[in-house]
Design a protein around this motif. Sequence first.
Motif, mmCIF file in Angstrom:
data_model
loop_
_atom_site.group_PDB
_atom_site.id
_atom_site.type_symbol
_atom_site.label_atom_id
_atom_site.label_comp_id
_atom_site.label_asym_id
_atom_site.label_seq_id
_atom_site.Cartn_x
_atom_site.Cartn_y
_atom_site.Cartn_z
ATOM 1 N N GLY A 1 59.794 -6.639 26.668
ATOM 2 C CA GLY A 1 58.426 -6.243 26.404
ATOM 3 C C GLY A 1 57.487 -6.837 27.424
ATOM 4 N N PRO A 2 56.229 -6.766 27.213
ATOM 5 C CA PRO A 2 55.588 -6.012 26.133
ATOM 6 C C PRO A 2 55.432 -4.524 26.484
ATOM 7 N N PHE A 3 55.528 -3.716 25.503
ATOM 8 C CA PHE A 3 55.320 -2.274 25.662
ATOM 9 C C PHE A 3 54.081 -1.877 24.868
ATOM 10 N N SER A 4 53.463 -0.837 25.330
ATOM 11 C CA SER A 4 52.181 -0.487 24.715
ATOM 12 C C SER A 4 52.366 0.583 23.656
ATOM 13 N N LEU A 5 51.513 0.531 22.680
ATOM 14 C CA LEU A 5 51.460 1.560 21.636
ATOM 15 C C LEU A 5 49.991 1.826 21.367
ATOM 16 N N TRP A 6 49.649 3.094 21.379
ATOM 17 C CA TRP A 6 48.256 3.457 21.144
ATOM 18 C C TRP A 6 48.115 3.933 19.709
ATOM 19 N N LEU A 7 47.197 3.298 19.001
ATOM 20 C CA LEU A 7 46.817 3.766 17.677
ATOM 21 C C LEU A 7 45.378 4.245 17.822
ATOM 22 N N ARG A 8 45.201 5.527 17.846
ATOM 23 C CA ARG A 8 43.909 6.112 18.211
ATOM 24 C C ARG A 8 43.408 5.499 19.518
ATOM 25 N N ASP A 9 42.320 4.742 19.462
ATOM 26 C CA ASP A 9 41.825 4.215 20.733
ATOM 27 C C ASP A 9 42.137 2.745 20.905
ATOM 28 N N LYS A 10 43.057 2.238 20.102
ATOM 29 C CA LYS A 10 43.411 0.832 20.252
ATOM 30 C C LYS A 10 44.806 0.716 20.820
ATOM 31 N N CYS A 11 44.968 -0.190 21.744
ATOM 32 C CA CYS A 11 46.276 -0.387 22.347
ATOM 33 C C CYS A 11 46.842 -1.698 21.834
ATOM 34 N N VAL A 12 48.027 -1.637 21.245
ATOM 35 C CA VAL A 12 48.689 -2.864 20.815
ATOM 36 C C VAL A 12 50.008 -2.970 21.580
ATOM 37 N N TYR A 13 50.508 -4.170 21.676
ATOM 38 C CA TYR A 13 51.727 -4.393 22.454
ATOM 39 C C TYR A 13 52.826 -4.919 21.554
ATOM 40 N N TYR A 14 54.022 -4.462 21.809
ATOM 41 C CA TYR A 14 55.115 -4.910 20.964
ATOM 42 C C TYR A 14 56.288 -5.343 21.830
ATOM 43 N N HIS A 15 57.173 -6.114 21.220
ATOM 44 C CA HIS A 15 58.395 -6.567 21.880
ATOM 45 C C HIS A 15 59.573 -6.097 21.049
ATOM 46 N N ILE A 16 60.671 -5.889 21.714
ATOM 47 C CA ILE A 16 61.841 -5.463 20.964
ATOM 48 C C ILE A 16 63.003 -6.406 21.236
ATOM 49 N N LEU A 17 63.883 -6.443 20.285
ATOM 50 C CA LEU A 17 65.130 -7.196 20.422
ATOM 51 C C LEU A 17 66.230 -6.166 20.538
#
Lengths: 450, 350
Positions: free
Chosen positions: A305-321
């Motif tokens: 990670g981090p990878f981005s995810l857009w929820l409407r106009d908000k960008c959140v970042y997540y990590h994966i295992l």
Amino acid sequence: MRKPVALAGGCPTSRGMSWAQASLLARGLCRGWGGICGAALTGAPFSQVPPQAPRGLHCSTAAHHSDSSLVPRPPEPPRRPAKALALHEELFRQAPDGARDKASFVQAVQKFGQHNVHRRGHVDFIYLALRKMREYGVERDLAVYNLLLDVFPKEVFRPRSVLHSIFIHYPRQQECGIAVLEQMENHGVMPNKETEFLLLQIFGRKSYPMLKFVRMKLWFSRFKNINPFPVPRDLPQDPVELARLGLRHMEPDLSARVTIYQMPSSKDLTGVADPTEPHIVGIQSPDQQAALARHNPARPIFVEGPFSLWLRDKCVYYHILRADLLPPEEREVEETPEEWNLYYPMQLDLDYGRSGWDDYEFDIDEVEEGPVFAICMAGAHDQATLAKWIQGLQETNPALAEIPVVFRLAGSTGELLAPSSGLEEPSPPPPEGQEDEEDSQQQRQQQGQS
Amino acid sequence: MALVHKLLNGTCILRKCPKPSVALYPFLGTRFADYCSSSLQKPAAVPGKASSQRKTEGDLQGHHQRDVALDITCPEEKPEVSFDKAIKDELKNHFWRLKDDIVNRWIGPEGRPLHEVLLEQARVVWKFRGKEDLDKWIVTSDKTIGGRSEAFLKMGKNNQSALLYGTLSSDTPQDGESSRSGYCAMISRIPRGPFERKRSYDWSQFNTLYLRVRGDGRPWMVNIREDTDIIQRKNQIYSYFMFTRGGPYWQDVKKKLYLYVFVRVYLKYKFLKVKLIPFSKFFFSNQGRIRDAQYQLLLDKISSIGFTLADKVDGPFFLEIDFIGVFTDPAHTEEFAYENSPELNPRLFK
């Protein structure tokens, strides 16, 4: 004169208004009040004012008189132009002492109605109000749009004959009405019966705003619920709630469980969370848990990670295992006995005369990637935070204690500026420079002994 | 080149006749000189490179093309000589492709036996398994009109999927007329036959578009353009939305279709494959505005497909595409999803 019909047949108030503004604009430009005038007039895409402006600039009063044979003589330009022009702006400027919210916006609109009973300059006022809506945070409020439409004088712009409706009756006013509807459309506001009633009263059935309204009504209802992955209109402000929402959004397995591994430390007076204790929220489904238990401890698994995810106009970042894809010789084929599920057999090997007609498979090798074991969202993207997540995961996944975990984090800690791309690419634009950095960041961390 | 191009486009009206490639012969003969002369007037910048690029675009890559490419890369040739040779090779290449075309037509539609084509239920149209697959696409953004968005297309790390990434910016260009901006798009090139003849895809036996994608939660728009020679129709496209889920999973569940005895299972299958877009859902628009009179997308002459991102949210984006295919969904019986409204176009209801 581009619109002879409109001008010759215009009602006295509106014509007088436009003439007054033309001369005002001219004066304003001469005296260097371009700022005020420009601000008031840019919103009118089809304004009749600009073509008339040069006349006011260059022609003497004699020219005005010669014009009066074609067009009724304009009223004398008022003596105090600046005040009259800036009036609309003033309506909105009175608010700043208070908060910029719906109440003050409504107040400004109502004040306009009280100020001039004849609704002079209502088109410019509506364009101005449309521009101001975002400032006041009312751009998604249907009631405010209806209030704005209510500013139009009623029954004046309705076509009275077939000829009126063939040639655009009061084009400037109709365009303004369309602009209101267009802004509603851009913000996804569905018009209601009241809007329809207002439009009927103002422009009549055979008019362009009404046509726009019918189209909006038709297509909005068709497209209202087509998103298969809906996101609520108002996103939660709390980062933990937002992370929970994002994780649920990404995970297709409904039986997956969201775990909050660490709550953000209590906020101090400034309202900023302590950076050393960010929130860690993770999600894992029972299938993933089982797959992790089966994982060969000799093979490392990766935190990426981090990878981005857009929820409407908000960008959140997540990590994966995740783990790497197993080489084909080590893969074990899962055998599901048929009696496991009587209602939906997992496998059915019936040769019911299948031929080429029944081949619904694409002739392509799909991209295969290693399995994903868990996803998390954390307030910070550094290794220390993610190590806490792994430690938290160990409570539910004892097998994780024996598996080496490698951190493959793309960017530096903290702020993420580079666009994080897909899972295969740590960072797209500069591949060379980033790779070395990433290699140096790769640290094998044996979690088994800790 | 341009002349020939125009002429060939003109002759496309003849497509209704069963063997268009044969019908082209007389035209090609007469316009042969034009082709040469117009290419000669071009600046001799990098003819070799240009021609080799054009070659890679072709669908049919025979052995003869490799020979041509070898000749072009020969370094110690004088520019005049190589230029003539490049033209000659280009011509030769086109004639070879024309020959292949005719031979393929003899075998069956698109060079495949008829029974195979008729029985086909799923076809991969675009895949991304190498650099040459990227040449079939055009990536644009509002930079062309003065905006600030940018988009790039490249292969994923393991050369297994395409990655479309960039930044969307809704800053309007300062040109005085644009009032809004902010789009990024990826459009497939129009397939070209020999002598740059325009071609189209025939998907009339399929009813669903199949996309194996992975995005970041942003909504995209899928645009399909019909092949037409009428200039007034060049802005008319059929569109639908593609919502990406975001997250590390590919947006189609990799489960085999277990054919139950009952057809009911197809419903389940449909439910699983989330990125199936039925062609019946595409609505008709002109210059970006939805038309009042809606017509069904006709699948026998499809010219290109495109993906557009314009969701007014500034920031980075990415979309990974594995492949794009067309599919026959037996459970999908809808012909067209949008009825016309008598309120909007009463003429259709007279």
